[in-house]
Design a protein around this motif. Structure first.
Motif, PDB file in Angstrom:
ATOM      1  N   GLU A  20       0.829  -1.211   0.000  1.00 57.53           N
ATOM      2  CA  GLU A  20       0.000   0.000   0.000  1.00 57.53           C
ATOM      3  C   GLU A  20       0.860   1.256   0.000  1.00 57.53           C
ATOM      4  N   ALA A  21       2.018   1.165   0.613  1.00 64.09           N
ATOM      5  CA  ALA A  21       2.890   2.334   0.715  1.00 64.09           C
ATOM      6  C   ALA A  21       3.437   2.745  -0.652  1.00 64.09           C
ATOM      7  N   GLY A  22       3.478   1.796  -1.583  1.00 58.63           N
ATOM      8  CA  GLY A  22       3.990   2.112  -2.915  1.00 58.63           C
ATOM      9  C   GLY A  22       5.432   2.546  -2.861  1.00 58.63           C
ATOM     10  N   ALA A  23       5.730   3.666  -3.481  1.00 57.15           N
ATOM     11  CA  ALA A  23       7.106   4.157  -3.546  1.00 57.15           C
ATOM     12  C   ALA A  23       7.573   4.745  -2.225  1.00 57.15           C
ATOM     13  N   ASN A  24       6.646   5.190  -1.373  1.00 61.14           N
ATOM     14  CA  ASN A  24       7.024   5.778  -0.090  1.00 61.14           C
ATOM     15  C   ASN A  24       7.120   4.681   0.961  1.00 61.14           C
ATOM     16  N   LEU A  25       8.301   4.220   1.207  1.00 64.00           N
ATOM     17  CA  LEU A  25       8.517   3.165   2.187  1.00 64.00           C
ATOM     18  C   LEU A  25       8.835   3.715   3.570  1.00 64.00           C
ATOM     19  N   ARG A  26       8.646   5.020   3.774  1.00 62.89           N
ATOM     20  CA  ARG A  26       8.990   5.638   5.056  1.00 62.89           C
ATOM     21  C   ARG A  26       8.319   4.930   6.246  1.00 62.89           C
ATOM     22  N   PRO A  27       7.018   4.612   6.199  1.00 61.17           N
ATOM     23  CA  PRO A  27       6.417   3.913   7.348  1.00 61.17           C
ATOM     24  C   PRO A  27       7.078   2.553   7.616  1.00 61.17           C
ATOM     25  N   PHE A  28       7.380   1.828   6.559  1.00 61.11           N
ATOM     26  CA  PHE A  28       8.066   0.544   6.720  1.00 61.11           C
ATOM     27  C   PHE A  28       9.463   0.750   7.286  1.00 61.11           C
ATOM     28  N   MET A  29      10.185   1.713   6.755  1.00 59.39           N
ATOM     29  CA  MET A  29      11.538   1.996   7.235  1.00 59.39           C
ATOM     30  C   MET A  29      11.517   2.444   8.700  1.00 59.39           C
ATOM     31  N   ALA A  30      10.477   3.190   9.094  1.00 58.82           N
ATOM     32  CA  ALA A  30      10.340   3.590  10.502  1.00 58.82           C
ATOM     33  C   ALA A  30      10.120   2.366  11.386  1.00 58.82           C
ATOM     34  N   ASP A  31       9.329   1.412  10.903  1.00 58.67           N
ATOM     35  CA  ASP A  31       9.129   0.170  11.665  1.00 58.67           C
ATOM     36  C   ASP A  31      10.446  -0.585  11.814  1.00 58.67           C
ATOM     37  N   VAL A  32      11.223  -0.643  10.738  1.00 53.73           N
ATOM     38  CA  VAL A  32      12.525  -1.303  10.783  1.00 53.73           C
ATOM     39  C   VAL A  32      13.440  -0.573  11.772  1.00 53.73           C
ATOM     40  N   GLY A  33      13.458   0.747  11.699  1.00 54.49           N
ATOM     41  CA  GLY A  33      14.286   1.532  12.615  1.00 54.49           C
ATOM     42  C   GLY A  33      13.891   1.331  14.064  1.00 54.49           C
ATOM     43  N   GLU A  34      12.596   1.303  14.319  1.00 60.09           N
ATOM     44  CA  GLU A  34      12.108   1.081  15.687  1.00 60.09           C
ATOM     45  C   GLU A  34      12.545  -0.294  16.191  1.00 60.09           C
ATOM     46  N   LEU A  35      12.384  -1.303  15.356  1.00 60.88           N
ATOM     47  CA  LEU A  35      12.788  -2.655  15.736  1.00 60.88           C
ATOM     48  C   LEU A  35      14.287  -2.732  16.009  1.00 60.88           C
ATOM     49  N   LEU A  36      15.086  -2.169  15.106  1.00 61.61           N
ATOM     50  CA  LEU A  36      16.536  -2.210  15.285  1.00 61.61           C
ATOM     51  C   LEU A  36      16.988  -1.455  16.528  1.00 61.61           C
ATOM     52  N   SER A  37      16.420  -0.288  16.769  1.00 65.43           N
ATOM     53  CA  SER A  37      16.852   0.486  17.938  1.00 65.43           C
ATOM     54  C   SER A  37      16.443  -0.202  19.239  1.00 65.43           C
TER      55      SER A  37
END
Length: 136
Positions: A20-37
């Motif tokens: 659904e995010a299409g080209a804007n992966l910012r929400p997904f990347m934020a989830d990845v960042g939250e998980l990693l941190s």
């Protein structure tokens, strides 16, 4: 008979959000960042790497420098006092007096990237090391 069931609803939902995010992966990347941190912060408590390998113990020099910061760590004959033994035994790798590094892990997410790090000036040395005696 063995019956193994796998509930992939969480993974399927994540992929659906990603599509659904299409080209804007910012929400997904934020989830990845939250998980990693968050998992990085948790590893400070367990003193383990991402694959579960224990961190290397502190070197004798690190323990000595740590103990020298506190009065009462040594007896008059130069040996460790009971307080010194307790301090040395309780010194976890990568954990300083304030624990600041373990609490300042953060991330920055964009439409196609995520960066994780810490603003502490010594964070890079803790991650990548330094030349021997750089700080002695």
């Amino acid at each position: 008979m063995i019956d193994i069931q796998f509930d992939d609803s969480t993974v399927a939902a994540a992929f659906a959000r990603l599509a659904e995010a299409g080209a804007n992966l910012r929400p997904f990347m934020a989830d990845v960042g939250e998980l990693l941190s968050e998992t990085t912060k948790q590893r400070f408590a367990t003193s383990t790497s991402p694959d579960g390998t224990p961190w290397e113990p502190n070197t004798p020099l690190t323990i000595t420098l740590f103990l020298n910061r506190f009065g009462g760590s040594y007896k008059k004959d130069g040996g460790l006092s009971k307080k010194g033994e307790k301090r040395a035994g309780g010194k976890k790798p990568l954990i300083g007096e304030t624990g600041a590094l373990s609490t300042t892990i953060s991330y920055q997410a964009g439409p196609d990237f995520v960066v994780i790090g810490s603003p502490m000036v010594y964070a890079g040395t803790q991650q990548f090391g330094a030349k021997a005696r750089s700080f002695a």
